[in-house]
Design a protein around this motif. Structure first.
Motif, PDB file in Angstrom:
ATOM      1  N   ASP A  60     -15.091  45.873  28.120  1.00  0.00           N
ATOM      2  CA  ASP A  60     -14.699  47.092  28.651  1.00  0.00           C
ATOM      3  C   ASP A  60     -15.846  47.973  28.797  1.00  0.00           C
ATOM      4  O   ASP A  60     -16.047  48.779  29.788  1.00  0.00           O
ATOM      5  N   ASP A  61     -16.880  47.627  28.067  1.00  0.00           N
ATOM      6  CA  ASP A  61     -18.083  48.326  27.970  1.00  0.00           C
ATOM      7  C   ASP A  61     -18.764  48.067  29.279  1.00  0.00           C
ATOM      8  O   ASP A  61     -19.214  48.974  30.108  1.00  0.00           O
ATOM      9  N   ALA A  62     -18.766  46.952  29.610  1.00  0.00           N
ATOM     10  CA  ALA A  62     -19.427  46.639  30.985  1.00  0.00           C
ATOM     11  C   ALA A  62     -18.807  47.037  32.022  1.00  0.00           C
ATOM     12  O   ALA A  62     -19.173  47.812  33.144  1.00  0.00           O
ATOM     13  N   MET A  63     -17.185  47.022  32.075  1.00  0.00           N
ATOM     14  CA  MET A  63     -16.554  47.363  33.194  1.00  0.00           C
ATOM     15  C   MET A  63     -16.390  48.739  33.169  1.00  0.00           C
ATOM     16  O   MET A  63     -16.479  49.294  34.420  1.00  0.00           O
ATOM     17  N   GLU A  64     -16.625  49.664  32.190  1.00  0.00           N
ATOM     18  CA  GLU A  64     -16.392  50.986  32.385  1.00  0.00           C
ATOM     19  C   GLU A  64     -17.459  51.808  32.962  1.00  0.00           C
ATOM     20  O   GLU A  64     -17.660  52.877  33.364  1.00  0.00           O
ATOM     21  N   ASP A  65     -18.743  51.088  32.650  1.00  0.00           N
ATOM     22  CA  ASP A  65     -19.909  51.587  33.040  1.00  0.00           C
ATOM     23  C   ASP A  65     -20.218  51.714  34.466  1.00  0.00           C
ATOM     24  O   ASP A  65     -19.979  51.177  35.355  1.00  0.00           O
ATOM     25  N   GLU A  66     -20.332  53.147  34.692  1.00  0.00           N
ATOM     26  CA  GLU A  66     -20.228  53.759  36.025  1.00  0.00           C
ATOM     27  C   GLU A  66     -21.420  53.265  37.056  1.00  0.00           C
ATOM     28  O   GLU A  66     -20.986  52.953  38.105  1.00  0.00           O
ATOM     29  N   GLU A  67     -22.347  52.749  36.283  1.00  0.00           N
ATOM     30  CA  GLU A  67     -23.565  52.368  37.443  1.00  0.00           C
ATOM     31  C   GLU A  67     -23.459  50.974  37.709  1.00  0.00           C
ATOM     32  O   GLU A  67     -23.704  50.683  38.913  1.00  0.00           O
ATOM     33  N   MET A  68     -22.715  50.210  36.838  1.00  0.00           N
ATOM     34  CA  MET A  68     -22.602  48.816  37.261  1.00  0.00           C
ATOM     35  C   MET A  68     -21.533  48.278  38.144  1.00  0.00           C
ATOM     36  O   MET A  68     -21.445  47.399  38.840  1.00  0.00           O
ATOM     37  N   HIS A  69     -20.211  48.900  37.817  1.00  0.00           N
ATOM     38  CA  HIS A  69     -19.121  48.551  38.864  1.00  0.00           C
ATOM     39  C   HIS A  69     -18.826  47.126  38.654  1.00  0.00           C
ATOM     40  O   HIS A  69     -18.648  46.231  39.668  1.00  0.00           O
ATOM     41  N   PHE A  70     -18.803  46.641  37.562  1.00  0.00           N
ATOM     42  CA  PHE A  70     -18.396  45.252  37.468  1.00  0.00           C
ATOM     43  C   PHE A  70     -16.800  45.006  37.282  1.00  0.00           C
ATOM     44  O   PHE A  70     -16.118  45.648  36.847  1.00  0.00           O
ATOM     45  N   GLY A  71     -16.491  43.889  37.885  1.00  0.00           N
ATOM     46  CA  GLY A  71     -15.147  43.145  37.685  1.00  0.00           C
ATOM     47  C   GLY A  71     -15.004  42.523  36.465  1.00  0.00           C
ATOM     48  O   GLY A  71     -16.085  42.397  35.805  1.00  0.00           O
ATOM     49  N   GLY A  74     -17.772  39.687  36.606  1.00  0.00           N
ATOM     50  CA  GLY A  74     -19.230  40.232  36.404  1.00  0.00           C
ATOM     51  C   GLY A  74     -19.465  40.490  35.013  1.00  0.00           C
ATOM     52  O   GLY A  74     -20.496  40.440  34.518  1.00  0.00           O
ATOM     53  N   ALA A  75     -18.607  41.672  34.390  1.00  0.00           N
ATOM     54  CA  ALA A  75     -18.591  41.743  33.161  1.00  0.00           C
ATOM     55  C   ALA A  75     -18.898  40.968  32.239  1.00  0.00           C
ATOM     56  O   ALA A  75     -19.592  41.080  30.975  1.00  0.00           O
ATOM     57  N   LEU A  76     -17.976  39.761  32.328  1.00  0.00           N
ATOM     58  CA  LEU A  76     -18.156  38.639  31.297  1.00  0.00           C
ATOM     59  C   LEU A  76     -19.612  38.000  31.464  1.00  0.00           C
ATOM     60  O   LEU A  76     -20.092  38.111  30.210  1.00  0.00           O
ATOM     61  N   VAL A  77     -20.105  37.882  32.588  1.00  0.00           N
ATOM     62  CA  VAL A  77     -21.353  37.263  32.714  1.00  0.00           C
ATOM     63  C   VAL A  77     -22.472  38.156  32.146  1.00  0.00           C
ATOM     64  O   VAL A  77     -23.370  37.782  31.264  1.00  0.00           O
ATOM     65  N   PHE A  78     -22.167  39.413  32.375  1.00  0.00           N
ATOM     66  CA  PHE A  78     -23.182  40.372  31.893  1.00  0.00           C
ATOM     67  C   PHE A  78     -23.131  40.437  30.408  1.00  0.00           C
ATOM     68  O   PHE A  78     -24.334  40.441  29.772  1.00  0.00           O
ATOM     69  N   CYS A  79     -21.978  40.145  29.670  1.00  0.00           N
ATOM     70  CA  CYS A  79     -21.884  40.405  28.169  1.00  0.00           C
ATOM     71  C   CYS A  79     -22.459  39.163  27.695  1.00  0.00           C
ATOM     72  O   CYS A  79     -23.283  39.105  26.709  1.00  0.00           O
ATOM     73  N   MET A  80     -22.305  37.947  28.026  1.00  0.00           N
ATOM     74  CA  MET A  80     -22.848  36.686  27.666  1.00  0.00           C
ATOM     75  C   MET A  80     -24.605  36.853  27.831  1.00  0.00           C
ATOM     76  O   MET A  80     -25.246  36.347  26.817  1.00  0.00           O
ATOM     77  N   GLU A  81     -24.727  37.368  29.001  1.00  0.00           N
ATOM     78  CA  GLU A  81     -26.296  37.548  29.053  1.00  0.00           C
ATOM     79  C   GLU A  81     -26.824  38.610  28.064  1.00  0.00           C
ATOM     80  O   GLU A  81     -28.017  38.289  27.672  1.00  0.00           O
ATOM     81  N   PHE A  82     -26.084  39.465  27.862  1.00  0.00           N
ATOM     82  CA  PHE A  82     -26.298  40.266  26.800  1.00  0.00           C
ATOM     83  C   PHE A  82     -26.874  39.708  25.480  1.00  0.00           C
ATOM     84  O   PHE A  82     -27.397  40.118  24.636  1.00  0.00           O
ATOM     85  N   LEU A  83     -25.767  39.018  24.922  1.00  0.00           N
ATOM     86  CA  LEU A  83     -26.016  38.097  23.898  1.00  0.00           C
ATOM     87  C   LEU A  83     -26.803  37.296  23.787  1.00  0.00           C
ATOM     88  O   LEU A  83     -27.745  37.419  22.708  1.00  0.00           O
ATOM     89  N   LEU A  84     -27.335  36.775  24.997  1.00  0.00           N
ATOM     90  CA  LEU A  84     -28.588  35.748  24.856  1.00  0.00           C
ATOM     91  C   LEU A  84     -29.892  36.748  24.814  1.00  0.00           C
ATOM     92  O   LEU A  84     -30.760  36.440  24.093  1.00  0.00           O
ATOM     93  N   GLU A  85     -29.836  37.875  25.408  1.00  0.00           N
ATOM     94  CA  GLU A  85     -31.041  39.128  24.969  1.00  0.00           C
ATOM     95  C   GLU A  85     -30.866  39.350  23.580  1.00  0.00           C
ATOM     96  O   GLU A  85     -32.086  40.059  23.201  1.00  0.00           O
ATOM     97  N   ASN A  86     -29.805  39.322  22.970  1.00  0.00           N
ATOM     98  CA  ASN A  86     -29.959  39.769  21.490  1.00  0.00           C
ATOM     99  C   ASN A  86     -29.568  38.814  20.481  1.00  0.00           C
ATOM    100  O   ASN A  86     -28.859  38.739  19.519  1.00  0.00           O
ATOM    101  N   LEU A  87     -30.320  37.391  20.911  1.00  0.00           N
ATOM    102  CA  LEU A  87     -29.982  36.165  19.880  1.00  0.00           C
ATOM    103  C   LEU A  87     -30.204  36.423  18.339  1.00  0.00           C
ATOM    104  O   LEU A  87     -29.665  36.260  17.396  1.00  0.00           O
TER     105      LEU A  87
END
Lengths: 286, 376
Positions: A60-71, A74-87
């Motif tokens: 929801d954080d990713a999908m609600e983000d105004e700038e990113m317009h994720f479906g 896209g939101a799922l991929v973003f979240c997973m990549e976010f996890l990788l950046e925060n290992l």
């Protein structure tokens, strides 16, 4: 040395249910299994996760983000990549206790295991943190109805296996929901004779299709057989013995390391001792 | 008598093929999220419009924000994805699967609409949901592809992100998954290597032609399982022979003509390899050899399938339950929807189909009797 099962498979195949039942079953034998929810899009499940990616980020954080317009994707991929950046966050959550046993409930999207190497990087990190891993690929048994779908399922599992490069077990879930007739049909696919399965596909429809792809079918059959690649274990969550056997299988995989193929002969001993053993793996379901 | 019958028989055999020729070819566009499916559909639609061959486009993705092409049927008009999620307390995945399930119950209407447009439409394009397994590993996906395959020349178009596939391991993984889909849907298969404006797909063509080159590339990429890689490479080599591959750019339109040619070839493949088989089976099952009776039976089975589907969908609260009931679970209609096309070897449907036909015959008999009983 710590251990982790990585539970993957298409949406709706029964991953979260598997996690819940495995944890409950383990508790009965005084084993402590921690569940990690890695699906940022999960709504609810019956288990209580020890670690939850949604504490870090939610779709929801990713999908609600105004700038990113994720479906949703896209939101799922973003979240997973976010996890990788925060290992470090994950490493922290996992703690350091030796002999800890985790089950990772992963998102279903196959993209994460094929051309996005998100999951692969995650597994590499786990290995770095001294984890032994085993991937558990879960598929709904309702899809296993003829040789074609058996090959289809095997190839899908192989596809994920190729990128993940860890020991692998394939499971057919929801056996308890199958009708009697379907259960009987299923037994063929639990038997290891893949070549036989491919040769004896009795589907009348599209026999021309079978003919046209015969060479390919044979080759696939040979590869699956020669490398003992894909053997599907049936999962009946209402059967405690069944759960015990699967846990045993996965445990064995992790102790033996990543390079060994899964050898089924090792399970003969427990089966012979227990006549009522209804694991359905060696002998087929009764 | 014998010679008089032959032209009749020939006309009978040729008829279904001719009929299908008039029907639009259905392209089911599949691919991983991010492969460029929707952009592909957009570009294809635009190019076809320019050629005065406007396609009939159907969007099957209930969760997309917007549809960047002129769409004829949009699943979002029938199913409200967000509502479905709320009503059944589902996550996004469950929402998409359930939405597709609900839509599948109305699929006969889609068929009718397409058939109505047959005269002036050559191509019907189906854009599928972003998550590929929602279509490939779901009951509704099977129903949709099998229904289409039984009634129209249908071709699977599998879109691949060429850019991401330059890694040999990713390429192999992708191809294995494509193979999985081939065996699941059992229809003519075209692979579209998309985004060739960014990276040329020549490397892929080389790997497909020379498996040893591919195998070397794989071994350089990963050290595990060298033997397995070799066997898989050989297997994939066989797979490539069974499918057609074209490069395409959804941005520039490069590869369009090649793609159309591939579709034409796939239609021929469909007609020579799928149709005769299907027609033969229909003839075996139907009691009478007239076209009208075949159509009636087909339509009835089709409606029957949808009734079963509608019943099973109406009561679930979770997508898992939905799928199980839809597929059969305890009921007698075990796995029917998966066993192949309608018109298959299938007791339950046979009996019901024959029953309707039986009733039809009875009615005809009664009509005849009442006619002959009338006083002259």
């Amino acid at each position: 040395m710590r251990y982790a099962q990585i539970v993957i498979g298409p949406a709706g195949s029964g991953k979260s249910t598997y996690c819940t039942e495995m944890q409950r079953h383990a508790e009965t034998s005084r084993r402590n299994i921690h569940i990690v929810n890695l699906d940022p899009a999960a709504e609810s499940f019956e288990y209580k996760p020890s670690i939850d990616i949604r504490d870090l980020i939610h779709v929801d954080d990713a999908m609600e983000d105004e700038e990113m317009h994720f479906g949703p994707n896209g939101a799922l991929v973003f979240c997973m990549e976010f996890l990788l950046e925060n290992l470090p966050w994950l490493e922290n959550q996992l703690g350091e206790d030796d002999d800890d046993y985790f089950i990772f409930d992963c998102p279903g999207q196959i993209e994460l295991y094929t051309h996005l190497n998100v999951m692969k990087k995650l597994l590499e990190a786990l290995e770095l943190w001294n984890f032994r891993l085993c991937a558990v690929f879960i598929l709904d048994s309702h899809f296993m109805i003829n040789a074609s779908s058996f090959i289809s399922a095997s190839m899908a599992a192989l596809s994920a296996m190729t990128t993940l490069e860890v020991t692998f077990i394939s499971i057919l879930s929801k056996i308890d929901l199958l009708s009697k007739k379907s259960k009987k049909q299923l037994e063929r696919f639990l038997e290891p004779d893949v070549k036989d399965i491919c040769a004896n596909d009795t589907a009348v429809v599209n026999s021309k299709w079978n003919q046209k792809h015969q060479m390919l079918t044979e080759m696939i059959g040979r590869v699956l057989e020669d490398y003992s690649l894909i053997k599907f274990a049936p999962l009946n969550i209402t059967d405690e013995d069944n759960l015990a056997n699967i846990l045993f299988m996965v445990d064995n995989c992790m102790q033996f390391g990543e390079d060994r193929d899964i050898k089924m002969a090792e399970f003969d001993a427990p089966d012979e001792e227990d006549e009522d053993n209804d694991d359905g793996y060696e002998e087929g379901r009764g | 008598m014998a010679t008089a019958e032959d032209p009749e028989k020939k006309a009978e055999i040729d008829q279904p093929l001719l009929e299908r020729h008039k029907k639009p070819v259905c392209l089911i566009v599949l691919g991983m999220a991010g492969s460029g499916k929707t952009t592909f559909v957009q570009q294809l639609t635009g190019l076809l419009h320019m050629k005065k061959k406007a396609p009939y486009v159907i969007n099957l993705d209930p969760a997309c924000r917007e549809v960047p092409y002129p769409v004829n049927i949009d699943i979002r008009d029938t199913v409200n994805y967000k509502e479905v999620m709320k009503q059944y307390s589902l996550g996004p995945n469950g929402g998409i699967v359930t939405s597709l399930n609900l839509f599948a119950t109305k699929f006969d209407q889609v068929i009718k609409l397409i058939e109505k447009k047959s005269e002036n439409t050559e191509i019907a394009i189906f854009d599928t949901p972003g998550q590929i397994e929602v279509f490939t590993w779901s009951a509704s996906g099977s129903i949709i592809s099998e229904t289409l395959g039984a009634l129209f020349p249908t071709v699977v178009v599998y879109v691949i992100d060429t850019v991401r596939s330059v890694s040999p391991v990713t390429f192999m993984s992708n191809m294995l998954y494509a193979c999985s889909i081939l065996y699941k849907l059992r229809l003519p298969f075209i692979i579209v290597m998309n985004k060739i404006d960014v990276v040329s797909h020549k490397f892929a063509l080389e790997w497909m032609k020379d498996f040893e080159m591919f195998e070397e590339a794989v071994e350089r990429d990963k050290s595990h399982h060298a033997n397995l890689s070799r066997s898989l490479s050989l297997t994939l080599d066989e797979f490539y022979k069974d499918i057609t591959t074209v490069g395409f750019s959804a941005v520039t339109g490069e590869g369009f003509e090649e793609f159309l040619a591939a579709v034409d070839a796939a239609v021929v493949e469909y007609e020579t390899e799928y149709c005769p088989e299907h027609d033969r089976l229909l003839k075996l099952q139907a009691e009478a050899r007239t076209k009208d009776k075949d159509r009636q039976k087909k339509k009835f089975q089709h409606d029957f399938d949808n009734d079963v589907q509608a019943q099973s969908v109406s009561s679930a609260t979770s997508e898992i339950l939905l799928r199980n009931r839809a597929i059969g679970g305890e009921s007698s209609s075990d796995d029917e929807e998966h066993e192949g096309r309608p018109g298959d070897d299938d007791d339950e449907e046979d009996r019901v189909g024959q029953k309707s036909f039986h009733n039809f015959l009875e009615e005809q008999k009664k009509k005849q009797q009442s006619k002959s009983n009338k006083p002259s």
